[in-house]
Design a protein around this motif. Structure first.
Motif, PDB file in Angstrom:
ATOM      1  N   VAL A  18       0.834  -1.209   0.000  1.00  0.00           N
ATOM      2  CA  VAL A  18       0.000   0.000   0.000  1.00  0.00           C
ATOM      3  C   VAL A  18       0.866   1.254   0.000  1.00  0.00           C
ATOM      4  CG1 VAL A  18      -1.601   1.354   1.416  1.00  0.00           C
ATOM      5  CG2 VAL A  18      -2.013  -1.076   1.053  1.00  0.00           C
ATOM      6  N   ALA A  19       2.028   1.165   0.646  1.00  0.00           N
ATOM      7  CA  ALA A  19       2.954   2.301   0.688  1.00  0.00           C
ATOM      8  C   ALA A  19       3.786   2.413  -0.589  1.00  0.00           C
ATOM      9  CB  ALA A  19       3.877   2.164   1.896  1.00  0.00           C
ATOM     10  N   GLY A  20       3.507   1.547  -1.577  1.00  0.00           N
ATOM     11  CA  GLY A  20       4.223   1.621  -2.845  1.00  0.00           C
ATOM     12  C   GLY A  20       5.581   0.951  -2.827  1.00  0.00           C
ATOM     13  N   ARG A  21       5.815   0.064  -1.876  1.00  0.00           N
ATOM     14  CA  ARG A  21       7.116  -0.609  -1.741  1.00  0.00           C
ATOM     15  C   ARG A  21       7.032  -2.071  -2.161  1.00  0.00           C
ATOM     16  NH1 ARG A  21      11.171   3.148  -0.917  1.00  0.00           N
ATOM     17  NH2 ARG A  21      10.363   4.859   0.350  1.00  0.00           N
ATOM     18  N   GLN A  22       8.207  -2.700  -2.242  1.00  0.00           N
ATOM     19  CA  GLN A  22       8.294  -4.121  -2.575  1.00  0.00           C
ATOM     20  C   GLN A  22       8.704  -4.917  -1.343  1.00  0.00           C
ATOM     21  OE1 GLN A  22      11.096  -2.924  -5.809  1.00  0.00           O
ATOM     22  NE2 GLN A  22      10.235  -4.696  -6.884  1.00  0.00           N
ATOM     23  N   ALA A  23       8.355  -6.206  -1.361  1.00  0.00           N
ATOM     24  CA  ALA A  23       8.702  -7.103  -0.254  1.00  0.00           C
ATOM     25  C   ALA A  23       9.510  -8.280  -0.784  1.00  0.00           C
ATOM     26  CB  ALA A  23       7.444  -7.607   0.443  1.00  0.00           C
ATOM     27  N   LEU A  24      10.565  -8.625  -0.048  1.00  0.00           N
ATOM     28  CA  LEU A  24      11.398  -9.777  -0.367  1.00  0.00           C
ATOM     29  C   LEU A  24      11.198 -10.816   0.729  1.00  0.00           C
ATOM     30  CD1 LEU A  24      13.719 -11.236  -1.892  1.00  0.00           C
ATOM     31  CD2 LEU A  24      15.330  -9.911  -0.486  1.00  0.00           C
ATOM     32  N   VAL A  25      10.821 -12.041   0.328  1.00  0.00           N
ATOM     33  CA  VAL A  25      10.546 -13.121   1.269  1.00  0.00           C
ATOM     34  C   VAL A  25      11.517 -14.263   1.005  1.00  0.00           C
ATOM     35  CG1 VAL A  25       8.825 -14.726   2.165  1.00  0.00           C
ATOM     36  CG2 VAL A  25       8.103 -12.483   1.290  1.00  0.00           C
ATOM     37  N   LEU A  26      12.328 -14.611   2.001  1.00  0.00           N
ATOM     38  CA  LEU A  26      13.265 -15.725   1.878  1.00  0.00           C
ATOM     39  C   LEU A  26      12.694 -16.951   2.577  1.00  0.00           C
ATOM     40  CD1 LEU A  26      16.752 -14.074   2.555  1.00  0.00           C
ATOM     41  CD2 LEU A  26      15.561 -14.365   0.379  1.00  0.00           C
ATOM     42  N   ILE A  27      12.754 -18.088   1.891  1.00  0.00           N
ATOM     43  CA  ILE A  27      12.327 -19.364   2.455  1.00  0.00           C
ATOM     44  C   ILE A  27      13.491 -20.343   2.341  1.00  0.00           C
ATOM     45  CG2 ILE A  27       9.874 -19.013   2.001  1.00  0.00           C
ATOM     46  CD1 ILE A  27      10.174 -20.634  -0.527  1.00  0.00           C
ATOM     47  N   PRO A  28      13.547 -21.364   3.186  1.00  0.00           N
ATOM     48  CA  PRO A  28      14.750 -22.199   3.228  1.00  0.00           C
ATOM     49  C   PRO A  28      14.891 -23.210   2.103  1.00  0.00           C
ATOM     50  CG  PRO A  28      13.200 -22.900   4.918  1.00  0.00           C
ATOM     51  CD  PRO A  28      12.644 -21.655   4.304  1.00  0.00           C
ATOM     52  N   GLU A  29      13.786 -23.731   1.550  1.00  0.00           N
ATOM     53  CA  GLU A  29      13.870 -24.851   0.617  1.00  0.00           C
ATOM     54  C   GLU A  29      13.008 -24.611  -0.618  1.00  0.00           C
ATOM     55  OE1 GLU A  29      15.704 -27.517   0.788  1.00  0.00           O
ATOM     56  OE2 GLU A  29      16.265 -27.787   2.897  1.00  0.00           O
ATOM     57  N   ILE A  30      13.474 -25.150  -1.757  1.00  0.00           N
ATOM     58  CA  ILE A  30      12.673 -25.096  -2.981  1.00  0.00           C
ATOM     59  C   ILE A  30      11.336 -25.790  -2.773  1.00  0.00           C
ATOM     60  CG2 ILE A  30      12.551 -25.896  -5.368  1.00  0.00           C
ATOM     61  CD1 ILE A  30      15.521 -25.569  -5.578  1.00  0.00           C
ATOM     62  N   GLY A  31      11.341 -26.870  -1.971  1.00  0.00           N
ATOM     63  CA  GLY A  31      10.119 -27.631  -1.749  1.00  0.00           C
ATOM     64  C   GLY A  31       8.999 -26.803  -1.149  1.00  0.00           C
ATOM     65  N   LEU A  32       9.317 -25.709  -0.467  1.00  0.00           N
ATOM     66  CA  LEU A  32       8.283 -24.854   0.125  1.00  0.00           C
ATOM     67  C   LEU A  32       7.755 -23.820  -0.868  1.00  0.00           C
ATOM     68  CD1 LEU A  32       9.834 -24.135   3.638  1.00  0.00           C
ATOM     69  CD2 LEU A  32       7.966 -25.680   3.098  1.00  0.00           C
ATOM     70  N   THR A  33       8.431 -23.678  -2.018  1.00  0.00           N
ATOM     71  CA  THR A  33       8.065 -22.624  -2.957  1.00  0.00           C
ATOM     72  C   THR A  33       6.649 -22.764  -3.500  1.00  0.00           C
ATOM     73  OG1 THR A  33      10.402 -22.466  -3.586  1.00  0.00           O
ATOM     74  CG2 THR A  33       8.805 -21.364  -4.999  1.00  0.00           C
ATOM     75  N   PRO A  34       6.220 -23.960  -3.959  1.00  0.00           N
ATOM     76  CA  PRO A  34       4.866 -24.035  -4.537  1.00  0.00           C
ATOM     77  C   PRO A  34       3.762 -23.607  -3.578  1.00  0.00           C
ATOM     78  CG  PRO A  34       6.141 -26.002  -5.093  1.00  0.00           C
ATOM     79  CD  PRO A  34       6.942 -25.239  -4.092  1.00  0.00           C
ATOM     80  N   GLN A  35       3.807 -24.111  -2.326  1.00  0.00           N
ATOM     81  CA  GLN A  35       2.727 -23.758  -1.401  1.00  0.00           C
ATOM     82  C   GLN A  35       2.825 -22.293  -0.982  1.00  0.00           C
ATOM     83  OE1 GLN A  35       3.319 -26.411   2.005  1.00  0.00           O
ATOM     84  NE2 GLN A  35       4.074 -24.702   3.185  1.00  0.00           N
ATOM     85  N   THR A  36       4.053 -21.757  -0.890  1.00  0.00           N
ATOM     86  CA  THR A  36       4.205 -20.343  -0.550  1.00  0.00           C
ATOM     87  C   THR A  36       3.663 -19.468  -1.676  1.00  0.00           C
ATOM     88  OG1 THR A  36       6.186 -20.893   0.718  1.00  0.00           O
ATOM     89  CG2 THR A  36       5.834 -18.576   0.195  1.00  0.00           C
ATOM     90  N   MET A  37       4.020 -19.825  -2.930  1.00  0.00           N
ATOM     91  CA  MET A  37       3.523 -19.067  -4.075  1.00  0.00           C
ATOM     92  C   MET A  37       1.999 -19.117  -4.132  1.00  0.00           C
ATOM     93  SD  MET A  37       5.522 -17.373  -6.124  1.00  0.00           S
ATOM     94  CE  MET A  37       4.708 -17.424  -7.717  1.00  0.00           C
ATOM     95  N   GLU A  38       1.449 -20.301  -3.916  1.00  0.00           N
ATOM     96  CA  GLU A  38      -0.006 -20.450  -3.975  1.00  0.00           C
ATOM     97  C   GLU A  38      -0.689 -19.573  -2.930  1.00  0.00           C
ATOM     98  OE1 GLU A  38      -3.396 -23.994  -3.699  1.00  0.00           O
ATOM     99  OE2 GLU A  38      -1.266 -24.480  -3.499  1.00  0.00           O
ATOM    100  N   ARG A  39      -0.137 -19.554  -1.727  1.00  0.00           N
ATOM    101  CA  ARG A  39      -0.732 -18.745  -0.652  1.00  0.00           C
ATOM    102  C   ARG A  39      -0.650 -17.251  -0.983  1.00  0.00           C
ATOM    103  NH1 ARG A  39      -0.710 -19.572   5.269  1.00  0.00           N
ATOM    104  NH2 ARG A  39      -2.267 -18.077   6.011  1.00  0.00           N
ATOM    105  N   PHE A  40       0.491 -16.818  -1.520  1.00  0.00           N
ATOM    106  CA  PHE A  40       0.660 -15.395  -1.813  1.00  0.00           C
ATOM    107  C   PHE A  40      -0.159 -14.983  -3.036  1.00  0.00           C
ATOM    108  CE2 PHE A  40       3.794 -15.717   1.329  1.00  0.00           C
ATOM    109  CZ  PHE A  40       4.319 -14.479   1.622  1.00  0.00           C
TER     110      PHE A  40
END
Length: 737
Positions: A246-268
């Motif tokens: 909302v403030a016009g900024r970007q967010a960087l999210v680090l996760i530990p494993e590739i295996g978590l990427t699909p469910q994280t992407m789906e949630r976001f």
């Protein structure tokens, strides 16, 4: 000497820059730090980055070569990210060129333009309409006008055949001035999108307090979000990111494993309608560069990635999140041995943005920073919704008969939960069918010929496999020592447990999740969909199952062997074992159904297990921090590990002995209080056919340690024995093996 001298960082582990003259025809005012140049290097060409510009050089004029090409018109990286990379190279005592090689996508290291792949679109021009005289007699062109009219922002060239259009018809429209072809980034949006595509969940009191605390401070603040498993940390991330966007900024999210990427992407992607990009090693080179450029140009509002994503440029940095901040996967174990979690904190400081470090089992380093006031502590002590913490029970398996590693009470409990229509997670942190193949007659054991390790028995396909050097060979059918055919597979791994459970519970599917079963691309995503369906099943797996997964229908977690970490030679052993058990246990009872955790152990009376199951991870962390403080171990001191390996054990030891003498002399000369421990053989002395040894350097002050390293490592680089061994320095090591 005419023209400026370029000090170029090239992809090399050497901690030095290389001097070149500026390229022919390039003006001095067009040169700046951070641009890429193509230069001759020996018999080949290399792409490097300008790290300095000078009027002088120590290289003789006759040997000074000109750079061949200036690739970029502007610096490749923003200033804050350039400073992060400089600091990374300095802190981890690594070459700047090699550090840049880790930070940049492969195509940029090869000299490709720093632009995204462009999608070809067809778009109508003003004045075009289906009944236009120019297309009145051209049926296919008329059809093309009708279709393009439905796509005012352009129709992808890749989709024209699906709409029954032909390229000839579109090109005819282009010649008549009725249509045009345009090129756009794959992440370009023609008009502003609504921020949210799904309504946020209602935050409970603790979540709301955490969000208000984060929003209440501007600029750099490090927050440790310490929340029990299932407490809704991800919802806090999502709502904090919403305020950032909302403030016009970007967010960087680090996760530990590739295996978590699909469910994280789906949630976001379910929550946000704006572009979200991912960055990890599973992408091809083009996909990685496209995501990198989308982040740099500000087209992507949210960037999700594994540890290397910490080097992704952001046009408008606003928030950094490190999920599962305790996880060892954030530490690179080869080459540039950086810790992405620590770099994330320093980057947030450079960019004056908040950072959230989240975990149900925070690292002792982060808890120590809370104690010292460097991090702000946010607690989530209750599970979200109506979920309750699971109940723990240790099963003493001394004198009990085991079937494929499971005792009878465990098997009975699994059966009860399955009959009730629930899911069961069986955790065994050993891959393969059995960890040992032994001759029952003479005691011979199948060992790796290249490592001081036993070969693991695998069944699918049948083989013996060393998980340390990846050596594989067929299974023996008779003992090579006594020729007996009575070879026994001892112990149990995920394959054996899967096979036994499938036989014991034939009416329920058994899903195995480990490195072998998840090797195929999209395998993890498909497995998670089966689990999320809610049908009763058995999940068998390694620690891949322990990291952040939400399994609402799992009501029983069965931990088959909890004893491995109780007697670890590594001082971090108790911390890691407690984290692993807590994380695995956290998969149970995450919804309305109550959860149970059963732990098989030979050491049911061990104080660590008793305290963990009765008081939780926080009590263990406090005890371990106090013990570390009394012993002067990290995080109350600072260490670096010098490793050496060679084909001959004596050569590696000789190098480290000489290195130790050099360090002791330097410490005396500089007046530094530094302790040297070793050299000693590594816990696994022989690996992949090479002998390994190590030397530990320890100091009470971080500055003291780095002052020594700054003077010591250049001497090691020029040491005669240094050319006979493969050596490396690991600053702040997490793996002592």
């Amino acid at each position: 000497m005419p023209g400026p001298i370029l000090q170029v960082a090239l992809p090399s582990p050497l901690r030095r820059l290389f001097d070149y003259r500026s390229p022919a025809g390039v003006r001095a005012e067009d040169l700046c730090i951070g641009q890429r140049v193509r230069v001759p290097f020996g018999q080949r060409q290399m792409v490097g980055v300008i790290a300095g510009i000078s009027d002088t050089t120590e290289v003789p004029a006759a040997k000074l070569k000109p750079a061949q090409e200036l690739i970029d018109l502007q610096p490749l990286l923003p200033e804050s990210l350039w400073q992060l990379i400089l600091w990374t190279a300095s802190y981890y005592q690594h070459g700047l060129g090699d550090t840049l090689g880790c930070a940049l996508p492969t195509l940029l290291r090869q000299g490709e333009p720093a632009i995204a792949r462009q999608d070809l679109l067809w778009q109508l021009l003003p004045g075009a309409y289906p009944e236009h005289p120019a297309v009145s007699r051209a049926t296919k062109q008329k059809q093309a006008v009708q279709v393009l009219a439905k796509h005012p922002h352009g129709l992808s060239h890749a989709l024209i055949s699906q709409w029954g259009l032909t390229r000839d018809a579109l090109e005819a429209l282009e010649r008549k001035g009725l249509a045009q072809r345009i090129h756009q980034s794959p992440h370009h949006t023609a008009e502003p999108l609504p921020l949210l595509s799904d309504i946020p969940l209602k935050a409970n009191a603790e979540q709301q307090a955490a969000l208000e605390a984060i929003a209440g401070k501007s600029g750099f603040t490090a927050w440790l979000l310490d929340g029990v498993t299932g407490s809704g940390k991800t919802e806090v991330y999502l709502q904090a990111i919403e305020r950032c966007l909302v403030a016009g900024r970007q967010a960087l999210v680090l996760i530990p494993e590739i295996g978590l990427t699909p469910q994280t992407m789906e949630r976001f992607q379910k929550r946000f309608s704006i572009p979200v990009v991912i960055l990890h090693s599973g992408l091809n080179d083009r996909e990685r560069l496209d995501a990198w450029v989308a982040a740099r140009d500000g087209e992507a509002g949210i960037i999700i990635g594994t540890r290397s994503a910490i080097f992704t440029p952001l046009a408008r940095p606003g928030l950094i999140i490190v999920d599962e901040e305790h996880d060892l996967s954030f530490k690179q174990q080869e080459g540039l041995r950086y810790n992405a979690r620590d770099l994330a904190v320093y980057r947030a400081h450079l960019e004056d943005t908040p950072i959230i470090l989240g975990s149900a089992t925070p690292s002792l380093e982060s808890l120590h920073n809370v104690r010292r006031g460097r991090y702000q502590h946010l607690r989530l002590t209750e599970r979200a919704g109506n979920a309750k913490p699971p109940g723990f029970r240790c099963i003493d398996i001394r004198s009990r008969k085991l079937e494929a590693g499971l005792c009878r009470p465990m098997i009975e409990a699994i059966g009860e939960h399955l009959k009730q229509g629930n899911q069961v997670l069986v955790f065994i942190n050993r891959r393969g069918f059995a960890p040992t193949l032994m001759c029952h007659d003479c005691g011979w054991i199948a060992e790796c010929t290249r490592c001081d390790a036993r070969m693991t028995v695998h069944q699918n396909p049948p083989r013996l496999h060393c998980h340390h050097c990846d050596t594989q060979r067929p299974q023996e059918h008779e003992c090579p020592k006594c020729l007996s055919k009575d070879l026994r597979q001892l112990g149990a791994g995920t394959e054996r447990t899967e096979e036994h459970l499938a036989q014991r519970f034939p009416d329920f599917p058994v899903l195995r999740i480990d490195r072998e079963s998840m090797a195929r691309k999209e395998a993890m995503q498909g497995m998670l969909k089966r689990i999320q369906s809610g049908a009763p099943c058995l999940l068998v797996g390694t620690q891949m199952l322990a990291k952040g997964h939400h399994f609402p229908d799992v009501t029983l977690v069965a931990i088959l062997d909890a004893d491995g970490g109780l007697f670890s030679a590594d001082f971090r052993g108790p911390e890691r074992m407690s984290q692993l058990i807590t994380q695995v246990a956290g998969r149970a009872g995450r919804a309305d159904k109550p959860g149970q955790v059963l732990i098989q152990t030979h050491m049911a009376e061990h104080p660590l297990l008793i305290n963990l199951t009765e008081q939780g991870y926080g009590a263990i962390a406090d005890m371990e921090l106090d013990a570390r403080g009394r012993a002067g171990l990290p995080p109350f001191s600072f260490i670096a590990l010098l490793r050496a390996e060679a084909n001959n054990a004596n050569v590696a030891n000789e190098f480290l002995e000489s290195a130790c003498t050099l360090a002791e002399n330097l410490s005396d000369q500089l007046g530094l209080a530094v302790d040297m421990l070793g050299p000693v053989p590594s816990p696994m002395e022989r690996r992949a056919g090479r002998y390994r040894a190590q030397l530990l350097v320890q100091a009470k002050q971080r500055s003291t340690l780095h002052q020594l390293l700054h003077h010591w490592l250049p001497q090691l680089e020029s040491h005669p024995l240094g050319r006979k061994v493969r050596w490396s320095i690991d600053v702040d090591p997490l793996d002592m093996f």
